[in-house]
Design a protein around this motif. Structure first.
Motif, PDB file in Angstrom:
ATOM      1  N   ARG A  10     -48.287  -7.826  12.610  1.00  0.00           N
ATOM      2  CA  ARG A  10     -48.528  -7.573  13.856  1.00  0.00           C
ATOM      3  C   ARG A  10     -47.546  -6.417  14.717  1.00  0.00           C
ATOM      4  N   ASN A  60     -51.769 -13.722  22.231  1.00  0.00           N
ATOM      5  CA  ASN A  60     -51.878 -13.790  20.902  1.00  0.00           C
ATOM      6  C   ASN A  60     -52.962 -15.069  20.408  1.00  0.00           C
ATOM      7  N   GLN A  61     -54.209 -14.847  20.050  1.00  0.00           N
ATOM      8  CA  GLN A  61     -55.345 -16.134  19.685  1.00  0.00           C
ATOM      9  C   GLN A  61     -54.658 -16.791  18.591  1.00  0.00           C
ATOM     10  N   ASP A  62     -53.670 -16.318  17.777  1.00  0.00           N
ATOM     11  CA  ASP A  62     -53.304 -17.174  16.852  1.00  0.00           C
ATOM     12  C   ASP A  62     -52.341 -18.378  17.056  1.00  0.00           C
ATOM     13  N   ASP A  63     -51.364 -18.022  17.984  1.00  0.00           N
ATOM     14  CA  ASP A  63     -50.355 -19.022  18.411  1.00  0.00           C
ATOM     15  C   ASP A  63     -50.186 -19.336  19.723  1.00  0.00           C
ATOM     16  N   SER A 113     -54.037  -8.795  13.008  1.00  0.00           N
ATOM     17  CA  SER A 113     -53.108  -9.301  12.005  1.00  0.00           C
ATOM     18  C   SER A 113     -53.519  -8.745  10.704  1.00  0.00           C
ATOM     19  N   ASN A 140     -50.300 -10.703   7.964  1.00  0.00           N
ATOM     20  CA  ASN A 140     -49.262 -11.338   8.783  1.00  0.00           C
ATOM     21  C   ASN A 140     -48.250 -10.326   9.493  1.00  0.00           C
TER      22      ASN A 140
END
Length: 451
Positions: A293, A240-243, A288, A291
């Motif tokens: 997923r 997950n590139q977000d977190d 996303s 928010n």
């Protein structure tokens, strides 16, 4: 560098040549933009060709476009195969794309580069070891995993139609102690089956049939962490590139979520997702939206399980499963609100998730292959009204196909979603029996078609 000029498809596949930007002759079903969807206010309206004010001309008899065979309430999806590569250097195991170039890895030691979307050959990179089980491309970097259990880094450029590549290194680096070349503990002990790249930290993750996952720092080519992730083969991995969360799935029937320890290079297990004992072969994470997923996993029993991420935590709750494939789901790709699934039953299914809910519909079944669909890659095409996609697929029948898909706006959807809590929901009927190639049937009977 030698430029042999234009070559036929079979001459390229039949002998080894130097890297070149020459083109392949690939069988196309018609000119790519011929008989496309036509929109005109002057066309007569009818209940069958009017959708949200958009007037759609029905495809002509000569059109390559095919409507969804599932008979949805309105023709919400059109697709056709725009190119088909009928002979390659063995089975294609992996597909990746970057910088308008598509890469394919096969049993050969050549990784071919094709131009998007028409699949004219850009050239190829040649390694000293073949059986490229996994490929990953990001920017001008290309990562390839080979039969010798090592990963190679390449830099590539495309300028004026000319493709150039240069090998950067192989990991792990060979030991400087020539008397003990096999004592490198950083190397996987079995084939590298999957890779994922965390852009923000420059970390390359490799998963292997030796049950381990390794994290490599690309800047200095060092292995910064290695851990036993599963009790059986690691079949897919994504980040997950977000977190920075790492997701893995395995033949042991589980999906696991890992987090990197703050200010350290080690990883810790945060959650295990296991709804059924069937081996898990593929993973995909939806983009996303507000928010939201969704995590999808393809199972050997033919189902696609999905989990929804809680908005305020890192937990994923099981939302249900999609049924329709007859045999094992081997590959998954998500883009926008669509999910593409390839199966051992030779078909590709295109699913759409309804905005703001867990409901999914199956828009179409693509049945052009005659063997298990091993890998998929999808990219978005810019469209004014409809959503356009290019889908690349490869199969154990040794074909590589390119599909153009257009999704039309449609509110009246027919759901093919199965809630495990609803006993009244019935399984989807299969439209047809799969047509299997004799060579694949022979491999399946021998039990070595995934080895």
């Amino acid at each position: 560098m030698e430029y042999p000029g234009k070559r036929s498809l079979f001459s390229v596949m039949g002998k080894d040549t130097t890297r070149s930007p020459t083109h392949l002759s690939i069988e196309t079903h018609q000119e790519m933009y011929e008989h496309d969807i036509q929109c005109s206010p002057e066309m007569a309206c009818s209940p069958h060709n009017t959708m949200h004010g958009l007037i759609i001309a029905p495809p002509s008899p000569e059109s390559p476009w095919t409507l969804s065979p599932l008979q949805t309430p309105s023709p919400s999806l059109l697709y056709h195969c725009i190119a088909s590569l009928h002979r390659h250097e063995g089975t294609i195991y992996s597909i990746a794309a970057s910088k308008e170039v598509v890469f394919t890895g096969s049993e050969s030691n050549r990784i071919h580069a094709w131009r998007q979307p028409d699949c004219m050959e850009r050239g190829y990179v040649k390694a000293n070891c073949g059986e490229v089980r996994a490929i990953l491309a990001y920017g001008n970097m290309l990562f390839t995993a080979h039969k010798d259990h090592r990963v190679r880094f390449w830099n590539f450029t495309v300028s004026d139609g000319c493709f150039q590549s240069k090998k950067v290194c192989s990991i792990p680096r060979r030991s400087s102690f020539l008397l003990f070349p096999r004592t490198n503990t950083q190397q996987h002990k079995h084939c590298v089956s999957c890779m994922a790249y965390y852009h923000a930290e420059g970390l390359l993750y490799t998963g292997s049939h030796d049950r381990t996952v390794k994290a490599w720092r690309v800047s200095d080519k060092k292995c910064v962490d290695s851990f036993v992730a599963h009790e059986d083969h690691v079949n897919a991995i994504l980040v997950n590139q977000d977190d920075g969360c790492v997701f893995t799935c395995s033949s042991d029937g589980s999906v696991k979520i890992w987090r990197r320890v703050y200010r350290e290079d080690s990883h810790t297990l945060t959650m295990t997702l296991k709804f059924q004992p069937s081996p898990m072969n593929a993973l995909a994470l939806s983009p996303s939206f507000n928010n939201n997923r969704f995590l999808y996993s393809g199972s050997s029993d033919g189902t696609i399980n999905f989990w929804e991420k809680e908005r305020m935590s890192y937990r994923f709750n099981h939302g249900g499963f999609l049924q329709g494939h007859r045999f094992a789901v081997l590959c998954l790709v998500t883009i926008e609100k669509l999910i593409f699934s390839g199966s051992e039953d030779t078909t590709i299914r295109i699913w759409r998730r309804e905005e703001g809910s867990c409901y999914h519909e199956c828009l179409a079944v693509l049945d052009g292959h005659r063997g298990p669909v091993k890998c998929l890659f999808a990219c978005l095409e810019m469209e004014k009204v409809v959503m356009g996609f290019i889908l690349y697929s490869s199969s154990l029948d040794q074909t590589f196909k390119v599909w153009r898909v257009k999704v039309l706006p449609d509110e009246n959807v027919c759901y093919d979603y199965v809630d495990q809590s609803d006993s009244r929901t019935q399984k989807t009927e299969y439209e047809m029996s799969p047509v299997l190639s004799p060579s694949w049937v022979k491999k399946k009977l021998q039990g070595n078609y995934f080895q």
